[in-house]
Design a protein around this motif. Structure first.
Motif, PDB file in Angstrom:
ATOM      1  N   MET A  59     -19.708 -43.273  25.684  1.00  0.00           N
ATOM      2  CA  MET A  59     -21.156 -42.875  25.479  1.00  0.00           C
ATOM      3  C   MET A  59     -21.639 -42.000  26.578  1.00  0.00           C
ATOM      4  SD  MET A  59     -24.509 -45.146  24.725  1.00  0.00           S
ATOM      5  CE  MET A  59     -24.609 -45.504  26.445  1.00  0.00           C
ATOM      6  N   HIS A  60     -21.231 -42.448  27.976  1.00  0.00           N
ATOM      7  CA  HIS A  60     -21.853 -41.684  29.014  1.00  0.00           C
ATOM      8  C   HIS A  60     -21.417 -40.237  29.167  1.00  0.00           C
ATOM      9  CE1 HIS A  60     -24.418 -44.754  30.908  1.00  0.00           C
ATOM     10  NE2 HIS A  60     -23.383 -45.766  30.950  1.00  0.00           N
TER      11      HIS A  60
ATOM     12  N   HIS B  48     -23.129 -45.106  20.821  1.00  0.00           N
ATOM     13  CA  HIS B  48     -24.205 -46.245  21.391  1.00  0.00           C
ATOM     14  C   HIS B  48     -24.110 -47.356  20.536  1.00  0.00           C
ATOM     15  CE1 HIS B  48     -28.377 -47.842  21.138  1.00  0.00           C
ATOM     16  NE2 HIS B  48     -28.153 -48.072  22.421  1.00  0.00           N
TER      17      HIS B  48
ATOM     18  N   ALA C   8     -19.787 -38.514  26.674  1.00  0.00           N
ATOM     19  CA  ALA C   8     -20.602 -37.665  25.525  1.00  0.00           C
ATOM     20  C   ALA C   8     -21.803 -37.073  25.792  1.00  0.00           C
ATOM     21  CB  ALA C   8     -20.401 -38.473  24.141  1.00  0.00           C
ATOM     22  N   ALA C   9     -22.737 -38.018  26.222  1.00  0.00           N
ATOM     23  CA  ALA C   9     -24.016 -37.410  26.713  1.00  0.00           C
ATOM     24  C   ALA C   9     -23.990 -36.680  27.817  1.00  0.00           C
ATOM     25  CB  ALA C   9     -24.963 -38.848  26.910  1.00  0.00           C
TER      26      ALA C   9
ATOM     27  N   ALA D 227     -14.601 -38.395  26.588  1.00  0.00           N
ATOM     28  CA  ALA D 227     -15.514 -39.528  25.622  1.00  0.00           C
ATOM     29  C   ALA D 227     -14.341 -40.064  24.740  1.00  0.00           C
ATOM     30  CB  ALA D 227     -16.420 -38.878  25.007  1.00  0.00           C
TER      31      ALA D 227
ATOM     32  N   ALA E  29     -22.379 -39.250  21.156  1.00  0.00           N
ATOM     33  CA  ALA E  29     -23.035 -40.152  22.371  1.00  0.00           C
ATOM     34  C   ALA E  29     -23.710 -41.063  21.326  1.00  0.00           C
ATOM     35  CB  ALA E  29     -23.918 -39.494  23.112  1.00  0.00           C
ATOM     36  N   THR E  30     -24.604 -40.576  20.529  1.00  0.00           N
ATOM     37  CA  THR E  30     -25.333 -41.536  19.583  1.00  0.00           C
ATOM     38  C   THR E  30     -24.514 -42.532  18.638  1.00  0.00           C
ATOM     39  OG1 THR E  30     -27.191 -40.205  19.560  1.00  0.00           O
ATOM     40  CG2 THR E  30     -27.129 -41.691  17.719  1.00  0.00           C
TER      41      THR E  30
END
Length: 867
Positions: free
Chosen positions: A766-767, A796, A769-770, A753, A792-793
């Motif tokens: 983001m993907h 975004h 990290a999520a 990430a 992730a947030t």
């Protein structure tokens, strides 16, 4: 899109508002805003007055006018007590101040005086008295270049008022202002037009835009305001700007009229056409200006020319144009741009055009984004016996307009003249563009180049033909074409121009081969100047865009290059270059997760591609629209964009070698909306088709597949195979992401990430990290899961049609940072101590400690160094 507002907001004046507020807090007697007409000083004064009123002050606003100045204290009639006689000056000043204080009831008093340079002597004395002896804070606006009462001048020279010179708005502020006034995004051409015509004057910008909307020349189309033609000057601007011109004598007006029709002119030229005295007079009035070298003369503001052209009588205009054309014809040598200016002057004057000008003027018209004029002049030049060069100018004009059959007919008619001709290479470049890209006739292109083999002799000609054959050679055998070109470039006797022909085409072939980093370096070295002058330059720009984007090498540098190219291209109406730049900016926004911004640039690109699209690359617009629809859940939007992509892939249409991969990508993205499993399978199947010859496209499609849910183990093996062949930073990140998923390594996912974020691909970051957060949850590591979820947030992009990723299984501690927590974490990551952060943000150290503690708890971080 909102309706166009008549009342535009105050933009770009935060610093000036702060200065006024600070002057008030410091106990100064006032602020004097000095600026040119239309700069926004009145608006700024009113906004400052309103801000101080909200803070508890009592305020009054006074407008000085020439009419009011004929009556002593006319501007202040409302504030002067009725009980005081006008001939009792001292009592009048004192009583006026007392009346204001009585109404204020202990509050501080602020009086705004607009256009204070127009005040009569008594009113100016009252302003000075209020500011210096009555504790009133005065905000006075003064127009530069006009006489001003000495009492007002003394405010900032002697009495301690803060002088504040108001400059024109900078470009970013002007862009914000225009889109705020329009209520939506505007095409780059709109911004360029407003910026160039207004020169940063907010009032002029407003009147330009409102006039263009009213005339129907500025329309909202597919979410973007665009120009439908050259707007005429609005009546309101004629009135505003015309005031400066009406009082001129005919002798003073003469040089300004000449420049309105043909600026710039050399000083020696305009002096002969008018007189030195007239020029000096016009300069003293601020109507004309010399360049820094003192050689060329221009209008001081472009709107002067717009107003004069709109009001100039027809016969006078024709006579002046004839005189100007005769003067410019005396230049030796005559540049192509000069030829175009002369021809336009003669056309507007209804005069005959000298034959020697036609070819140069036709070429210049094509470069100036006017292929209609280029075709008109080209036809005249051909009819006048202009030969090969005339036909080339005409064919280019027709190719720009998409009239490929007409271009091919004129080029084919002179083929017999080309063997041994000095323009043989430009001829073949132009004809290959028409046959291969315009008409989609590969066989006719090959046959032409086979015939051309006998047109010249020598190794140089064979190298040039090798370059010219590249489109058909790449389509037939990509690997062989790359090997042959690289071998030719190894010739130590290769001349510079032949090397350019070969290297620019090799850049595109290397892109198709997946050697993206090499392709980027080669294409950037030959990135063309704007406007693009030849087919070789036309080919180089998309090669640079493709390779720089897909390699992940220096996306900030790519964004800066594309923004510069777009601005230059719009200014000189090079629509192909503008389209390439706009779609490149859209791709960067897309992979940054900023889908609304990406859609705005796609609308921009499509408008430009509609005017010129040499290689059928409008397909890139449709592909990215599918991608946006797929990520925002817009199934209908994806279907519409996919249909448009399929249509342009039909027979007889330009078909870049990348199209088949991008079409497969679009099909897969569209399928993922309704059935991710099916979409992933389609993408993975397509990826394997390109494995042998075009590994870069395999990397793109395989990575899309794993994001859609394909087997990480299978994709990881595929990417491990192609990544070393691509040697591209972004492909390495794809491979690392798939490998981390295959190994179920949450820490590796978090590291990926960071890699994506460093490149600029926040969407992919983001993907990753999520996925790291979900993996940490599965491993029972709640603190690490919260940290990854917060990352992730953070990655975004809100407000772009998607929600932040949802991570099931995290305990009840909120993972989203507040705005203040996010700000403090950012400063802590820069290495600032709590005390340094507190000092910078004017907070207590305890407050900083509390916010950071909460943020670290949300992030699952136990040590400040882990931030």
């Amino acid at each position: 899109m909102d309706a166009v507002s008549l009342e535009w907001p105050l933009i770009g004046r935060d610093a000036e508002l702060a200065v006024i507020g600070q002057a008030f807090a410091d106990g100064r007697c006032g602020v004097v805003l000095r600026a040119a007409a239309g700069t926004g000083k009145s608006r700024l004064g009113r906004e400052a007055l309103a801000a101080l009123e909200r803070g508890g002050a009592m305020t009054e606003w006074v407008c000085a006018t020439r009419s009011a100045a004929t009556i002593p204290l006319g501007a202040f009639a409302r504030l002067v007590p009725d009980t005081v006689r006008s001939d009792q000056a001292f009592d009048l000043l004192r009583s006026s101040a007392q009346a204001l204080r009585a109404r204020a009831q202990g509050r501080r008093i602020v009086v705004g005086v607009d256009d204070a340079q127009l005040l009569d002597a008594a009113s100016a004395a009252l302003v000075q008295h209020l500011a210096t002896r009555s504790g009133v804070f005065v905000i006075a606006t003064v127009r530069n270049g006009e006489p001003c009462p000495d009492a007002i001048v003394s405010l900032w020279k002697d009495c301690g008022a803060q002088p504040l010179e108001l400059d024109h708005l900078d470009e970013p502020s002007m862009r914000t202002l225009v889109e705020a006034g329009l209520g939506g995004p505007a095409q780059e051409e709109v911004h360029r037009w407003v910026l160039d015509r207004s020169q940063g004057n907010p009032l002029y910008a407003r009147e330009l835009v409102l006039g263009a909307v009213e005339s129907g020349r500025l329309l909202a189309d597919h979410g973007l305001w665009r120009l439908t033609g050259r707007p005429s000057v609005a009546a309101s601007l004629v009135e505003l700007v015309g005031d400066r011109l009406r009082e001129l004598t005919q002798a003073q007006r003469a040089p300004v009229e000449l420049l309105a029709l043909a600026e710039p002119l050399r000083l020696s030229e305009i002096e002969l056409l008018t007189s030195y005295d007239a020029l000096a007079d016009a300069e003293a009035h601020g109507l004309i200006a010399l360049d820094t070298r003192g050689q060329d003369v221009r209008l001081a503001h472009p709107l002067y020319g717009d107003v004069l052209r709109a009001s100039m009588p027809g016969l006078r205009s024709r006579a002046l144009r004839r005189r100007l054309a005769d003067t410019l014809l005396e230049r030796d040598p005559l540049a192509p741009g000069d030829a175009l200016r002369i021809v336009r002057l003669l056309l507007d004057a209804g005069a005959p055009i000298p034959s020697p000008l036609l070819v140069d003027a036709a070429r210049a018209a094509n470069l100036a984004g006017d292929p209609e004029l280029g075709a008109q002049l080209g036809e005249l030049a051909v009819a006048d016996g202009g030969g090969v060069d005339a036909v080339l100018a005409l064919a280019r004009a027709n190719a720009i307009r998409g009239h490929f059959e007409a271009a091919e007919a004129s080029l084919a008619a002179i083929e017999s003249e080309l063997p041994g001709h000095p323009s043989v290479v430009p001829y073949l470049e132009q004809r290959v563009r028409v046959l291969f890209w315009g008409l989609g006739d590969t066989e006719a292109t090959r046959a032409l180049l086979d015939r051309a083999d006998a047109w010249c002799e020598g190794e140089r000609w064979r190298r040039q033909l090798l370059a010219l054959r590249m489109p058909t050679a790449v389509a037939a055998d990509l690997a062989a074409a790359v090997v042959a070109t690289e071998a030719a470039l190894g010739d130590p006797d290769l001349d510079q121009e032949t090397g350019r022909l070969l290297e620019t085409r090799l850049a595109m072939a290397l892109f198709y081969s997946g050697r993206w980093t090499e392709s980027r370096a080669l294409a950037r070295r030959h990135c063309p100047e704007i406007p693009i002058r030849d087919y070789t330059g036309l080919m180089t720009l998309p090669a640079y865009r493709f390779a720089a984007l897909e390699s992940g090498a220096d996306w900030p540098g790519l964004a800066a290059d594309l923004a510069r190219i777009l601005g230059d291209a719009v200014r000189c109406r090079d629509y192909e270059a503008a389209a390439q730049a706009a779609v490149g900016l859209a791709a960067l926004e897309f992979f940054g997760g900023r889908f609304n911004s990406a859609a705005r640039w796609l609308s921009e690109a499509e408008l430009h591609f509609a005017r010129e699209d040499a290689f059928g690359l409008v397909g890139d617009v449709h592909l990215l629209r599918i991608g946006i629809a797929a990520r925002t859940g817009d199934a209908d939007g994806a279907t519409r964009a996919l249909e448009r992509l399929r249509v342009i892939d039909g027979p007889g249409r330009p078909r870049p070698l990348s199209r088949q991969a991008y079409l497969a990508r679009g099909e897969g993205w569209a399928s993922c909306i309704r059935n991710p499993q099916q979409g992933a399978a389609e993408l993975l199947t397509a990826a394997e088709r390109f494995l042998a010859d075009m590994p870069g496209f395999t990397a793109l499609l395989a990575y899309d597949a794993v994001l859609a849910g394909a087997s990480p183990v299978r994709v990881s093996a595929l990417l491990a195979d192609v990544a070393p062949r691509c040697e591209a930073r972004l492909v390495d990140a794809y491979a690392a992401h798939a490998d981390a998923l295959a190994r179920r390594d949450a820490n590796a996912l978090l590291a990926v990430a960071d890699t994506f974020a460093a490149i600029g691909a926040r969407l992919y970051a983001m993907h990753a990290a999520a996925q790291a957060a979900r993996r940490f949850v599965a491993d029972g590591r709640q603190d690490s899961a919260r940290r990854a979820a917060a990352r992730a947030t953070e990655l975004h992009e809100p407000g772009h049609g998607t929600a932040p990723p949802v991570i099931d299984g995290i305990d009840s501690v909120a993972v989203a940072l507040t705005a203040r927590e996010d700000q403090l974490v950012g400063l802590a990551r820069q290495g600032l101590s709590n005390a340094e952060i507190a000092d910078r943000l004017v907070l207590s150290v305890r407050t900083v400690e509390t916010h950071l503690y909460r943020a670290m708890n949300k992030l699952g971080v136990g040590d400040r160094r882990d931030l």
